[in-house]
Design an enzyme around this catalytic site. Structure first.
Site, PDB file in Angstrom:
ATOM      1  N   TYR A 121      38.363  26.067  34.345  1.00 24.12           N
ATOM      2  CA  TYR A 121      37.264  25.674  33.462  1.00 24.12           C
ATOM      3  C   TYR A 121      37.739  24.745  32.338  1.00 24.12           C
ATOM      4  CZ  TYR A 121      34.386  29.351  35.631  1.00 24.12           C
ATOM      5  OH  TYR A 121      33.681  30.137  36.514  1.00 24.12           O
ATOM      6  N   LYS A 167      46.630  34.698  41.924  1.00 23.01           N
ATOM      7  CA  LYS A 167      46.706  34.337  43.344  1.00 23.01           C
ATOM      8  C   LYS A 167      47.992  33.525  43.538  1.00 23.01           C
ATOM      9  CE  LYS A 167      44.837  34.185  47.465  1.00 23.01           C
ATOM     10  NZ  LYS A 167      44.823  35.380  48.331  1.00 23.01           N
ATOM     11  N   ASP A 200      41.794  38.487  45.376  1.00 19.69           N
ATOM     12  CA  ASP A 200      40.928  38.910  46.489  1.00 19.69           C
ATOM     13  C   ASP A 200      41.038  40.412  46.724  1.00 19.69           C
ATOM     14  OD1 ASP A 200      43.539  38.306  47.123  1.00 19.69           O
ATOM     15  OD2 ASP A 200      43.100  37.360  49.059  1.00 19.69           O
ATOM     16  N   ASP A 224      35.943  35.426  35.188  1.00 18.50           N
ATOM     17  CA  ASP A 224      34.492  35.213  35.182  1.00 18.50           C
ATOM     18  C   ASP A 224      33.847  35.937  36.361  1.00 18.50           C
ATOM     19  OD1 ASP A 224      32.072  34.223  34.408  1.00 18.50           O
ATOM     20  OD2 ASP A 224      32.393  32.208  35.173  1.00 18.50           O
ATOM     21  N   ASP A 228      31.535  39.728  36.429  1.00 17.20           N
ATOM     22  CA  ASP A 228      30.185  39.943  36.957  1.00 17.20           C
ATOM     23  C   ASP A 228      30.190  41.000  38.053  1.00 17.20           C
ATOM     24  OD1 ASP A 228      29.289  38.056  35.188  1.00 17.20           O
ATOM     25  OD2 ASP A 228      27.999  37.044  36.645  1.00 17.20           O
TER      26      ASP A 228
END
Ligand code: ATP
Length: 330
Positions: A121, A167, A200, A224, A228
């Site tokens: 971002y 990751k 993941d 982010d 959620d």
């Protein structure tokens, strides 16, 4: 006395903010509120979604409360700009279940700390002949300060374990740096357990075994998405608060947006905004008051009687706020 900048914003932002201020008003603490503007209504009247004046006010205050804003495509995002202007490098998102609220699991209580200033971002995008690219920036400085924050946070709040989520098997350089920095910082906190997980796998463990988490620290995009997912685990957007913290400033906001579909009806769930105020009280070291408000809200949620529509009740935003005040041991 605390100087608090209050940004109501748009839609239900205005309604949940009024409810939270009502609850704060019942405390034996003096707040000096300064109203500031941001969002789409602000854009219509002032030609900008975030006037310089608002940034100035936020910098002057002891803390900022932010409701929610509508961001029209093409407009500058007020909250992202504000986070950058105040260098609010960590986003704290608690994932906590309440027994009265329909939730996938009971007794969940962990926290996601998301790096707020860089990663995917960073906003560095470029059109290319083939399409477009986005640059994922991971710096040593930002990784170090978020990891340090995570361990300090665990220490202060009595949490036992910090998990770095990344990751690094694919993003060897960027997330390799993040993971290595995490373990380097961890050496100074031998009393706190550490581990690391791929993002993941983490997404799966949220569903299969969320009890394994205590504090998660991760980069911007992963944080982010996981936040959620965390909200989904514990009963939805109306309940999830957040804090944005930097070296010098703190800004507290519900995770939900301005919800135009229910705005103006007085039916928005004020819990996320009230819990954001609780996070602000903790930030101001008003620990007893924070506990009192949280306990009162928890009781209201657990009883499940005077609650808003999204929680299965038919009370208004303000009725629910009043019920919280009633339960406070003033
Ligand atoms: P925005 O464009 O500002 O992000 P949005 O409606 O797209 O607004 P959210 O406001 O985050 O996104 O919420 C999505 C939906 O979740 C809303 O339309 C609303 O139905 C529900 N919702 C969100 N917050 C609340 C709340 N506090 N109380 C009740 N329902 C809520």
């Amino acid at each position: 006395m605390y100087d608090i900048t209050v940004i109501h914003g748009d839609g239900i932002g205005k309604e949940v903010m009024e409810a939270a201020l009502h609850v704060l008003g019942a405390l034996d603490i003096e707040f000096n509120y300064k109203k500031a503007h941001a969002g789409n209504e602000c854009f219509k009247s002032k030609g900008t979604t975030l006037p310089d004046e608002t940034i100035k006010e936020a910098k002057k205050a002891d803390a900022t409360l932010f409701g929610a804003v509508t961001t029209v495509p093409g407009q500058k995002s007020a909250i992202i700009t504000l986070r950058k202007a105040l260098d609010l490098y960590v986003n704290i998102r608690p994932v906590k279940s309440y027994s009265g609220v329909n939730s996938l699991f009971n007794d969940i209580d962990f926290v996601i700390l998301r790096e707020n200033t860089e990663g995917l971002y960073s906003g560095i995008e470029e059109e290319t002949e083939e399409g477009a690219t986005a640059l994922r920036v991971i710096t040593r400085r930002a990784s170090e300060r978020i990891c340090k924050f995570a361990f300090e946070y665990a220490k202060i709040t009595g949490r036992k374990k910090v998990t770095a989520v990344h990751k690094a098997n694919v993003l060897k350089k960027t997330d390799g740096l993040f993971r290595d920095t995490f373990y380097r910082v961890a050496r100074n906190y031998s009393n706190i357990d550490t581990d690391d997980l791929y993002v993941d796998a983490t997404a799966m463990f949220f569903i299969t075994n969320p009890y394994m988490f205590d504090v998660i620290v991760t980069t911007n995009l992963f944080g982010d998405i996981l936040s959620d997912e965390g909200a989904g685990l514990v009963g939805g957007l109306g309940l999830i608060p957040s804090a944005n913290i930097g070296e010098n400033y703190g800004l507290f906001e519900p995770v939900h947006g301005s919800a135009p579909n229910i705005a103006g009806k007085g039916i928005a769930n004020p819990s996320a905004m009230i819990l954001s105020s609780v996070m602000m009280l903790n930030y101001l070291k008003e620990y007893d008051a924070a506990q009192m408000v949280e306990n009162a809200l928890t009781e209201v949620l657990n009883e499940g009687k005077i609650v808003t529509n999204d929680l299965g009740g038919n009370s208004s935003t303000m009725e629910m706020a009043n019920e919280v005040i009633k339960k406070m041991e003033l």
